[in-house]
Design a protein around this motif. Sequence first.
Motif, short mmCIF file in Angstrom:
data_model
loop_
_atom_site.label_atom_id
_atom_site.label_comp_id
_atom_site.label_asym_id
_atom_site.label_seq_id
_atom_site.Cartn_x
_atom_site.Cartn_y
_atom_site.Cartn_z
N CYS A 262 0.85 -1.20 0.00
CA CYS A 262 0.00 0.00 0.00
C CYS A 262 0.89 1.24 0.00
O CYS A 262 1.91 1.29 0.67
CB CYS A 262 -0.89 -0.02 1.24
SG CYS A 262 -1.96 1.42 1.40
N LYS A 264 -0.24 4.26 0.89
CA LYS A 264 -0.72 5.23 1.88
C LYS A 264 0.37 5.39 2.94
O LYS A 264 0.89 4.40 3.45
CB LYS A 264 -2.00 4.71 2.52
CG LYS A 264 -2.52 5.55 3.65
CD LYS A 264 -3.54 6.53 3.17
CE LYS A 264 -4.08 7.34 4.36
NZ LYS A 264 -4.94 8.42 3.90
N CYS A 267 1.27 2.98 6.06
CA CYS A 267 0.59 1.69 5.89
C CYS A 267 1.56 0.72 5.24
O CYS A 267 2.25 1.07 4.29
CB CYS A 267 -0.66 1.83 5.04
SG CYS A 267 -1.55 0.27 4.89
N CYS A 282 -4.12 -0.47 -0.20
CA CYS A 282 -4.69 -1.68 0.38
C CYS A 282 -6.19 -1.49 0.55
O CYS A 282 -6.72 -0.40 0.37
CB CYS A 282 -4.04 -1.99 1.73
SG CYS A 282 -4.59 -0.88 3.04
N HIS A 285 -7.47 1.50 2.41
CA HIS A 285 -7.15 2.86 1.97
C HIS A 285 -7.62 3.16 0.56
O HIS A 285 -7.26 4.18 -0.01
CB HIS A 285 -5.64 3.09 2.12
CG HIS A 285 -5.21 3.10 3.55
ND1 HIS A 285 -4.22 2.29 4.04
CD2 HIS A 285 -5.71 3.79 4.60
CE1 HIS A 285 -4.10 2.51 5.35
NE2 HIS A 285 -4.99 3.40 5.71
ZN ZN Z 1 -3.07 0.80 3.26
#
Ligand code: ZN
Length: 630
Positions: A262, A264, A267, A282, A285
């Motif tokens: 991911c 983000k 994360c 993911c 997110h």
């Molecule tokens: Zn994520």
Amino acid sequence: MEGDESFSDKDVPTRRTKPKVVKKKAKLVEAGPTKSAAKSKPDTGKTATPADEPKHLVVETTRAADCAEGELNPRGTEDKEKRKSVTTTSSAREDQTFQPVPWSYISDEEEMEVGEEEMRLRDGRGIIPRDVDLAEEFQIKYVGSSNARLGTTVKGEGVDQIKKTILRLVGLVPDETTPSDLDVFEASPQLVLSQEEQGLTSGQRETLFQEIFRRGGRVDVEDKPGWFLIIHKAPTTGLIHLCLEMAHKSRGASIYVAIRLCTKPKCYQYNQTLSSDVFPKCIQHQPNPIYTVMKVTDYNRRDVLVIFHLKFVSSVASNASNQKKDEETEMQINLICSGQPSWKNYCATEDLKTRPIPRSISRHHFNNESEALRMLSFESTIGMFMKLASGSQPIINLDDVIPLCYGMEGEIDARLKELGMELKIRRHLTLAEKKKVKYPFPGEYVLGRAAAANQQPEKGKTFFYTIMSCDMWYFGWTNTPDFKNRLVLVGGTDGAREYKRITEKRQKDRELEIGGLQQRDRELGRAEELCIYPPPLKAPTMTPYLLANCEDDDKKAMKTKTIEAKMIIAGYVAYLLGFRNPIRPNSDVGYSTNKCVFISLVDSNSWGEICEFVKLFWGFEPMLKKYERN
Ligand SMILES: [Zn+2]
Ligand SMILES: [Zn+2]
């Protein structure tokens, strides 16, 4: 990835090229952390790989030109269309004429004996819809181990190790610093103690990528043998991502797959990231989440109806049409099913003529997760009755644990009737009839008997209990006949504790409300006898009762859990039929507060035992009767 997936979360190798190798710089060997990321030695290409060892994926060792700092793809790269190749799976998906195997209830029950016994008032009555809003304590809940089928996200396996590896490569200390973590950095030239606060900056991401490139595009994930972080170009889209590389079994052979991390900040999850996204996210997110409930069947199975209920979250443009949502989510079911143990077990069934292909029978999309849970509970509760209905057409129901459906009594009644069955009271037993009913499960029934008082905890012995109040019941099992701590509120979120917590809070809130009004009236100097307050709300008294015991030596307590599942279903049937607490006179119509049940533990042979238990405990005999529209 059992079989050919037309849409896969994972990139599989398409070429068998040896990874390019960049020699690690000598400087790095001295300066780098000694026992963490630096331990991943680049593959020199000289060591022979045993024949059964999977080949690593091709990795990137330099960055593509024209990338911004901390990015892997050139500026302006856009997300790609999700892959849609024509395979057996996609043809199944696009088969517009597909119809699931039909199923309806065929009763094998003999006709009710007429005249043999005198009809009683409630004989023949069906499900009673409750015309009240479902109170908070009776709401549908999914409690227990989370899993992707139910759309709840858990921290993926190895996510902590991935995070630790990345932070070390960047020179940051993982949050959960332990003394041994610090030791590593004492040997390093820079003792960096700053923690990751906002997630990696673009400069730190740049450092991360450069560190991986320097090590040949692949580093070991700490404490995860066989796991690597790689920088990998997706063969299908050409997009470059930071990926987790791990061995994956496919048709018996082990191959390496790349799963994108991911993007983000902060994360480190890798579940359901898409290779078509420049910045994959993911499941938690992804933007514009929609919650989908699907009833899935095996497209290739024509002799018996297979059903499996899924709830999952995915990302679809918020203004997407229903058809678009259907298409996008349908593309995910192969991947989601292949991660489900019960689907995998089904695929491994011997003598299957053709490889199973999951195909949806029904699809419902929601913006709100609790609405999706309500739909999942409704559909899977109906599936439970289809599985239990004895003498019917066979059905393969792959659901394992299901959230029981509350507050939709009328809808359940209507759907069962559509399927040709009706849940009813066959007989309100007389006292004499009730006396003849035997406990249907292995073990000893002790409720209301002298034996209840002298039960002792014993190795290999389990105990069943119920907790009841004036408007609810809950069934469970335990290793001890003692209930001293059963309702202590810490540590558990089962339906009984939740009931206690919610009703006690309601009592407390009302006390505070009344107290506030009294205070106001005193301040205003009102005469006490003229003041009117809302009535106090007393939290119902909850009483646990020991029901039965069972000899069960099995570590997994399967015998015990099976009995428990049948008791829970009995309690659920009692709720649908509008029964009351059988021990406390003048109780209200009750609710079952068991939120979930393992229906993988029951089958059509269980229905008779469940009915016997309802007879024994409530004094009513339920039945599934053939329903014919007139
Ligand atoms: Zn994520
Ligand atoms: Zn797979």
